[in-house]
Design a protein around this motif. Structure first.
Motif, PDB file in Angstrom:
ATOM      1  N   PHE A  47       0.817  -1.215   0.000  1.00 52.78           N
ATOM      2  CA  PHE A  47       0.000   0.000   0.000  1.00 52.78           C
ATOM      3  C   PHE A  47       0.857   1.275   0.000  1.00 52.78           C
ATOM      4  O   PHE A  47       0.327   2.376  -0.063  1.00 52.78           O
ATOM      5  CB  PHE A  47      -0.942   0.024   1.204  1.00 52.78           C
ATOM      6  N   ARG A  48       2.180   1.089   0.093  1.00 52.88           N
ATOM      7  CA  ARG A  48       3.150   2.193   0.059  1.00 52.88           C
ATOM      8  C   ARG A  48       2.982   3.172   1.226  1.00 52.88           C
ATOM      9  O   ARG A  48       3.145   4.382   1.072  1.00 52.88           O
ATOM     10  CB  ARG A  48       3.058   2.939  -1.281  1.00 52.88           C
ATOM     11  N   VAL A  49       2.650   2.614   2.392  1.00 52.77           N
ATOM     12  CA  VAL A  49       2.511   3.445   3.589  1.00 52.77           C
ATOM     13  C   VAL A  49       3.580   3.069   4.628  1.00 52.77           C
ATOM     14  O   VAL A  49       3.403   3.295   5.817  1.00 52.77           O
ATOM     15  CB  VAL A  49       1.097   3.318   4.205  1.00 52.77           C
ATOM     16  N   GLN A  50       4.705   2.518   4.149  1.00 49.89           N
ATOM     17  CA  GLN A  50       5.750   2.075   5.074  1.00 49.89           C
ATOM     18  C   GLN A  50       6.328   3.217   5.908  1.00 49.89           C
ATOM     19  O   GLN A  50       6.822   2.988   7.015  1.00 49.89           O
ATOM     20  CB  GLN A  50       6.871   1.352   4.323  1.00 49.89           C
ATOM     21  N   ASP A  51       6.254   4.439   5.414  1.00 47.21           N
ATOM     22  CA  ASP A  51       6.753   5.570   6.201  1.00 47.21           C
ATOM     23  C   ASP A  51       5.876   5.842   7.417  1.00 47.21           C
ATOM     24  O   ASP A  51       6.297   6.546   8.337  1.00 47.21           O
ATOM     25  CB  ASP A  51       6.837   6.833   5.336  1.00 47.21           C
ATOM     26  N   ASN A  52       4.673   5.288   7.418  1.00 48.13           N
ATOM     27  CA  ASN A  52       3.766   5.432   8.563  1.00 48.13           C
ATOM     28  C   ASN A  52       3.847   4.241   9.514  1.00 48.13           C
ATOM     29  O   ASN A  52       3.099   4.177  10.484  1.00 48.13           O
ATOM     30  CB  ASN A  52       2.315   5.573   8.084  1.00 48.13           C
ATOM     31  N   LEU A  53       4.748   3.312   9.217  1.00 42.79           N
ATOM     32  CA  LEU A  53       4.880   2.092  10.019  1.00 42.79           C
ATOM     33  C   LEU A  53       5.950   2.309  11.091  1.00 42.79           C
ATOM     34  O   LEU A  53       7.132   2.452  10.786  1.00 42.79           O
ATOM     35  CB  LEU A  53       5.245   0.916   9.109  1.00 42.79           C
ATOM     36  N   TYR A  54       5.525   2.321  12.366  1.00 40.87           N
ATOM     37  CA  TYR A  54       6.427   2.665  13.457  1.00 40.87           C
ATOM     38  C   TYR A  54       6.719   1.498  14.402  1.00 40.87           C
ATOM     39  O   TYR A  54       7.440   1.673  15.385  1.00 40.87           O
ATOM     40  CB  TYR A  54       5.842   3.833  14.268  1.00 40.87           C
ATOM     41  N   GLY A  55       6.197   0.333  14.089  1.00 42.99           N
ATOM     42  CA  GLY A  55       6.483  -0.821  14.932  1.00 42.99           C
ATOM     43  C   GLY A  55       6.096  -2.108  14.241  1.00 42.99           C
ATOM     44  O   GLY A  55       5.044  -2.182  13.594  1.00 42.99           O
ATOM     45  N   VAL A  56       6.973  -3.133  14.350  1.00 40.29           N
ATOM     46  CA  VAL A  56       6.734  -4.431  13.722  1.00 40.29           C
ATOM     47  C   VAL A  56       7.124  -5.539  14.706  1.00 40.29           C
ATOM     48  O   VAL A  56       7.524  -5.260  15.839  1.00 40.29           O
ATOM     49  CB  VAL A  56       7.548  -4.586  12.412  1.00 40.29           C
ATOM     50  N   THR A  57       7.029  -6.795  14.252  1.00 42.01           N
ATOM     51  CA  THR A  57       7.451  -7.922  15.082  1.00 42.01           C
ATOM     52  C   THR A  57       8.818  -8.426  14.642  1.00 42.01           C
ATOM     53  O   THR A  57       9.327  -8.045  13.588  1.00 42.01           O
ATOM     54  CB  THR A  57       6.449  -9.092  14.991  1.00 42.01           C
ATOM     55  N   HIS A  58       9.382  -9.313  15.438  1.00 45.93           N
ATOM     56  CA  HIS A  58      10.671  -9.922  15.109  1.00 45.93           C
ATOM     57  C   HIS A  58      10.590 -10.749  13.836  1.00 45.93           C
ATOM     58  O   HIS A  58      11.605 -11.033  13.204  1.00 45.93           O
ATOM     59  CB  HIS A  58      11.121 -10.819  16.264  1.00 45.93           C
ATOM     60  N   GLU A  59       9.362 -11.168  13.439  1.00 45.40           N
ATOM     61  CA  GLU A  59       9.173 -11.983  12.249  1.00 45.40           C
ATOM     62  C   GLU A  59       8.939 -11.155  10.992  1.00 45.40           C
ATOM     63  O   GLU A  59       8.833 -11.724   9.900  1.00 45.40           O
ATOM     64  CB  GLU A  59       7.983 -12.932  12.448  1.00 45.40           C
ATOM     65  N   CYS A  60       8.849  -9.856  11.107  1.00 46.50           N
ATOM     66  CA  CYS A  60       8.594  -8.993   9.949  1.00 46.50           C
ATOM     67  C   CYS A  60       9.915  -8.737   9.223  1.00 46.50           C
ATOM     68  O   CYS A  60      10.596  -7.733   9.471  1.00 46.50           O
ATOM     69  CB  CYS A  60       7.935  -7.682  10.383  1.00 46.50           C
ATOM     70  N   LYS A  61      10.249  -9.643   8.315  1.00 40.77           N
ATOM     71  CA  LYS A  61      11.543  -9.587   7.629  1.00 40.77           C
ATOM     72  C   LYS A  61      11.413  -9.326   6.138  1.00 40.77           C
ATOM     73  O   LYS A  61      12.407  -9.287   5.412  1.00 40.77           O
ATOM     74  CB  LYS A  61      12.298 -10.901   7.866  1.00 40.77           C
ATOM     75  N   TYR A  62      10.165  -9.213   5.662  1.00 43.86           N
ATOM     76  CA  TYR A  62       9.935  -8.953   4.241  1.00 43.86           C
ATOM     77  C   TYR A  62       8.946  -7.824   4.100  1.00 43.86           C
ATOM     78  O   TYR A  62       7.918  -7.811   4.777  1.00 43.86           O
ATOM     79  CB  TYR A  62       9.396 -10.205   3.539  1.00 43.86           C
ATOM     80  N   PRO A  63       9.263  -6.857   3.192  1.00 41.92           N
ATOM     81  CA  PRO A  63      10.536  -6.714   2.477  1.00 41.92           C
ATOM     82  C   PRO A  63      11.673  -6.364   3.439  1.00 41.92           C
ATOM     83  O   PRO A  63      11.419  -6.103   4.612  1.00 41.92           O
ATOM     84  CB  PRO A  63      10.255  -5.582   1.484  1.00 41.92           C
ATOM     85  N   SER A  64      12.888  -6.367   2.924  1.00 40.77           N
ATOM     86  CA  SER A  64      14.060  -6.216   3.793  1.00 40.77           C
ATOM     87  C   SER A  64      14.038  -4.933   4.602  1.00 40.77           C
ATOM     88  O   SER A  64      14.570  -4.879   5.711  1.00 40.77           O
ATOM     89  CB  SER A  64      15.342  -6.313   2.960  1.00 40.77           C
ATOM     90  N   ASP A  65      13.412  -3.885   4.071  1.00 39.76           N
ATOM     91  CA  ASP A  65      13.349  -2.611   4.792  1.00 39.76           C
ATOM     92  C   ASP A  65      12.627  -2.756   6.129  1.00 39.76           C
ATOM     93  O   ASP A  65      12.893  -1.992   7.067  1.00 39.76           O
ATOM     94  CB  ASP A  65      12.641  -1.561   3.925  1.00 39.76           C
ATOM     95  N   ALA A  66      11.743  -3.757   6.247  1.00 44.48           N
ATOM     96  CA  ALA A  66      11.004  -3.955   7.498  1.00 44.48           C
ATOM     97  C   ALA A  66      11.940  -4.278   8.655  1.00 44.48           C
ATOM     98  O   ALA A  66      11.614  -4.024   9.820  1.00 44.48           O
ATOM     99  CB  ALA A  66       9.972  -5.070   7.331  1.00 44.48           C
ATOM    100  N   ASN A  67      13.136  -4.821   8.346  1.00 42.22           N
ATOM    101  CA  ASN A  67      14.114  -5.111   9.392  1.00 42.22           C
ATOM    102  C   ASN A  67      14.604  -3.857  10.103  1.00 42.22           C
ATOM    103  O   ASN A  67      15.123  -3.932  11.217  1.00 42.22           O
ATOM    104  CB  ASN A  67      15.318  -5.850   8.792  1.00 42.22           C
ATOM    105  N   SER A  68      14.458  -2.710   9.451  1.00 35.82           N
ATOM    106  CA  SER A  68      14.943  -1.463  10.036  1.00 35.82           C
ATOM    107  C   SER A  68      13.919  -0.822  10.974  1.00 35.82           C
ATOM    108  O   SER A  68      14.230   0.153  11.662  1.00 35.82           O
ATOM    109  CB  SER A  68      15.292  -0.469   8.926  1.00 35.82           C
TER     110      SER A  68
END
Length: 307
Positions: A20-41
């Motif tokens: 949805f191209r809203v990754q700039d609004n994503l401020y928290g994920v889980t340890h399993e959120c590894k895709y796409p690679s940017d989610a690791n950051s």
């Protein structure tokens, strides 16, 4: 309410947020959120108490069962990161308490946060519900047109597989855990059917369950696809070789004797109710109908022939 800050307790939701191209609004994920690679950051708000990378299938199952039996959490909340995320929206799930942060963590998050966010639960059990989840999230994000672009493409890819009819459908058994055996439920039976196989034992939408070796013998599959939850192709192959390669009963199965056993990248394309399950259908089509789908491109390393 405009959604400016999002926390995802669910890897498949994280993947979808990037679509949805809203990754700039994503401020928290889980340890399993590894895709796409940017989610690791992204800051992690959920971690697991089980280090599955260092344990065997049997050890993971034993530890998980122990924690569930004792009423202990499999996941822990990072309160500091959650407060800093200060979300308008938290996305969670109710499909499986073993696979992703469950109700306990959501309840704790609500208690911790001073500003109460919108809660959205994604709980699909078949492919249509996975596609519907894209539409539902699009409405919440006020990105309905982008949602339609995504769902139209997914439906087109599914139809491209469906229109190729298999005149000699093999009996296919998908196994979600090796030691002990578990069926592959939820959306996987439907994926097998679309790809041209006859799914054995499990049913569409049914939760995964423990599976006895006698059930496998009785189902007499022509083809077996190993897809341990959360494992990639390489790890699945290693677990298979360590656990089943020398098993006399296993080696008596028709599919094994005919060298029709395959490993797939379950973590990427099968274990999660993500839109990447559509590539999972394409992977299965290449396995089940290799002649008809030899020119269909899928991700490198997404499957291998292991026996």
């Amino acid at each position: 309410m405009s959604i400016k800050r999002i926390v995802s307790f669910l890897p498949s939701a994280t993947e979808l947020l990037y679509e949805f191209r809203v990754q700039d609004n994503l401020y928290g994920v889980t340890h399993e959120c590894k895709y796409p690679s940017d989610a690791n950051s992204k800051p992690q708000v959920i971690n697991s108490v089980i280090n599955s990378d260092e344990l065997t299938s049997k050890e993971i199952d034993t530890k998980t069962c122990q924690l569930l039996h004792e009423g202990e959490d499999i996941f822990v909340l990072n309160e500091k990161n959650l407060k800093e995320a200060n979300p308008d929206l938290i996305i969670s799930q109710e499909t499986c308490k073993v696979c992703a942060a469950y109700t306990n963590q959501v309840n704790k998050a609500i208690q911790i946060l001073q500003r109460k966010p919108i809660l959205h639960s994604m709980d699909p059990h078949n492919l249509q519900e996975i596609i519907n989840s894209v539409t539902e999230l699009g409405k919440i994000l006020e990105k309905e047109s982008r949602g339609k672009e995504i769902t139209d493409l997914l439906e087109k890819r599914i139809n491209n597989i469906k229109k190729i009819k298999n005149d000699n459908s093999p009996k296919v058994l998908a196994i979600e855990w090796i030691d002990p055996f578990f069926t592959a439920g939820h959306w996987v039976p439907e994926m097998i059917q679309i790809a041209g196989g006859i799914n054995m034992i499990s049913k569409i939408g049914e939760r995964s369950r423990r599976l006895e070796i006698q059930e496998i013998i009785d189902s007499d599959p022509d083809m077996i696809i190993m897809m341990p939850c959360g494992f990639d192709t390489k790890r699945t192959s290693a677990e298979y070789n360590n656990t089943l390669k020398e098993n006399e009963i296993w080696n008596s199965l028709k599919a094994v004797k005919n060298k029709q056993v395959f490993a797939v990248d379950a973590n990427s394309f099968f274990s999660k109710p993500s839109i990447r399950t559509i590539e999972g259908v394409e992977i299965l089509a290449k396995i089940i109908q290799p002649d008809k789908f030899k020119n269909l491109e899928v991700s490198k390393g997404s499957f291998s022939h292991i026996g």
